[in-house]
Motif scaffolding. Structure first.
Motif, short mmCIF file in Angstrom:
data_model
loop_
_atom_site.label_atom_id
_atom_site.label_comp_id
_atom_site.label_asym_id
_atom_site.label_seq_id
_atom_site.Cartn_x
_atom_site.Cartn_y
_atom_site.Cartn_z
N ALA A 15 50.98 45.37 29.10
CA ALA A 15 50.66 44.01 29.95
C ALA A 15 51.48 44.19 31.25
CB ALA A 15 50.88 42.91 29.19
N LEU A 62 49.97 46.60 33.29
CA LEU A 62 48.53 46.13 34.18
C LEU A 62 48.69 44.94 35.07
CD1 LEU A 62 46.36 46.28 30.89
CD2 LEU A 62 46.05 47.83 32.62
N ALA A 63 49.67 44.05 34.85
CA ALA A 63 49.80 42.87 35.61
C ALA A 63 50.48 43.25 36.69
CB ALA A 63 50.58 41.72 34.61
N GLN A 114 47.87 36.15 31.51
CA GLN A 114 46.56 36.40 32.25
C GLN A 114 45.93 37.65 31.35
OE1 GLN A 114 46.90 35.84 36.30
NE2 GLN A 114 45.08 34.41 36.20
N VAL A 115 46.89 38.74 31.52
CA VAL A 115 46.40 40.08 30.66
C VAL A 115 46.40 39.60 29.26
CG1 VAL A 115 47.29 42.28 30.31
CG2 VAL A 115 47.34 41.35 32.57
N THR A 175 43.00 40.52 27.00
CA THR A 175 43.32 41.91 26.22
C THR A 175 43.48 41.52 24.70
OG1 THR A 175 45.54 42.10 26.87
CG2 THR A 175 43.94 43.28 28.15
#
Ligand code: PLP
Length: 366
Positions: free
Chosen positions: A61, A64-65, A195-196, A200
């Motif tokens: 995360a 990705l974030a 948010q991730v 996910t």
């Protein structure tokens, strides 16, 4: 019930915020998990914390974030093998430059989005100076995996890191019965992580959240007790002729930068040691043990032993493993809460089994 209440709470959470009243759905928010997050944030001196299903979900995360496909990360080896593999595999489309802590400045590029380190590092127990890394990284934020230290021994945010990550599976849970990850950080970074997590689905199970929150109550006591055991075992292993080297921050000369006391309040509960007889000797020692459990995790009430080259760091290439300082005769020991004399008695049986097969390194007969 007013439908609008659920919608406004949902909108707040989709934007990375806290729920407004209704949790709506367990993948979005859970009050038990939130209670653990609040406690962990307090311990780390952070604005907020975001919990995940595992340490790897937490790291994924963060990448990705805050980095994203096409982005660039600077990282220092060793990292836990799974973390190293996540970066090296290119699975997330992220480019990584591996460097040493004193060359971070040179490795940072205009498009670098994160500097990533572990300290103490898995499995060599290297200590890196967080404040110095933060200074070298300049405008690039630093993520510290502080799993081995726990907030009892180290608070990376107070040295300038932006994110501190834990595999909660280890000391935070503390009893080998949960899988968890958590990141403590500022509100803005946490919003992106939430948010991730929301899309996910790498959420922490509420029962794990409960166990982690309960585990925090005994964390300082567990760490202090296991650390005393680790120090005693590290010293005894150092004196054994079958042992070529011991890695433990509490040994003389193991902390050349003087980080113990300044950054890390104590040496921790994990040590590694290398047997002169290499892989075969390591295998013999592990097979002779009766009290210590051969298992890849760490930070449990039970003492666990594992072979990094064969297990936790198996997935690395030979070159990466060598660069990370992981050797064929190396074993990692996570010391638990058993009586230290019982642990030493068990290790002694293992070391005797090693010596029986290796006359050249047998104790000299008086
Ligand atoms: N970070 C460190 C230092 C670890 O040792 C591990 C696992 O061993 C992880 C992260 C990954 O955590 P998890 O197994 O909870 O996904």
């Amino acid at each position: 019930m007013d439908l609008g209440a659920g919608t406004s709470s949902l909108d707040a959470m989709v934007a990375g915020g806290e729920p407004r009243g209704s949790s709506v759905y367990s993948r979005l928010h859970n009050p038990t998990v939130a209670r653990f997050e609040e406690a962990l944030a307090t311990l780390e001196g952070a604005e907020v914390a975001v919990a995940f299903a595992s340490g790897m979900a937490a790291l994924t995360a963060c990448l990705l974030a805050h980095v994203g496909p096409g982005g660039h990360v600077v990282a220092c080896r060793p990292l836990y093998g799974g973390s190293d593999h996540l970066l090296t595999s290119g699975l997330l489309g992220i480019e990584v430059t591996w460097t040493t802590p004193d060359e971070v400045h040179a490795a940072v590029r205009p498009d670098t989005a994160m500097v990533l380190i572990e300290t103490p590092a898995n499995p060599t127990l290297d200590l890196w100076d967080i404040a110095s890394l933060v200074e070298q990284a300049g405008r690039v934020p630093v993520l510290v995996d502080s799993t081995f230290a726990t907030p009892v021994l180290q608070q990376p945010l107070s040295h300038g890191a932006r994110w501190v990550l834990h595999s909660g599976t280890k000391f935070l849970g503390g009893h080998g019965d949960v899988l968890a990850g958590v990141v403590a950080t500022d509100r803005e970074a946490a919003a992106a992580l939430r948010q991730v997590r929301l899309v996910t689905g790498g959420v922490l199970h509420p029962l794990a959240g409960y166990l982690l929150h309960r585990g925090l109550q005994t964390l300082p006591v567990r760490v202090r007790a296991a650390q005393a055991g680790a120090q005693a075992l590290a010293e005894r292993l150092t004196a054994d002729p079958a042992v070529a080297r011991v890695w433990f921050p509490g040994l003389d000369g193991a902390d050349p930068q003087g980080l113990l006391g300044r950054q890390l309040a104590g040496p921790g509960c994990v040590l590694s040691f290398e047997l002169s007889g290499g892989y075969e000797a390591a295998n013999r020692l592990v097979q002779a043990l009766r009290l210590i459990t051969p298992a890849v995790s760490l930070g449990s009430t039970d003492t666990l032993i594992q072979h990094p080259a064969a297990l936790t760091h198996r997935v690395l290439s030979d070159e990466a493993r060598a660069e990370a300082g992981i050797r064929p005769g190396m074993l990692r020991l996570s010391v638990g809460l058993e009586a230290v004399d019982d642990l030493w008695a068990d290790l002694s049986v293992g070391l005797a089994a090693v010596r029986r097969r290796a006359p050249s390194i047998a104790r000299p007969v008086a």
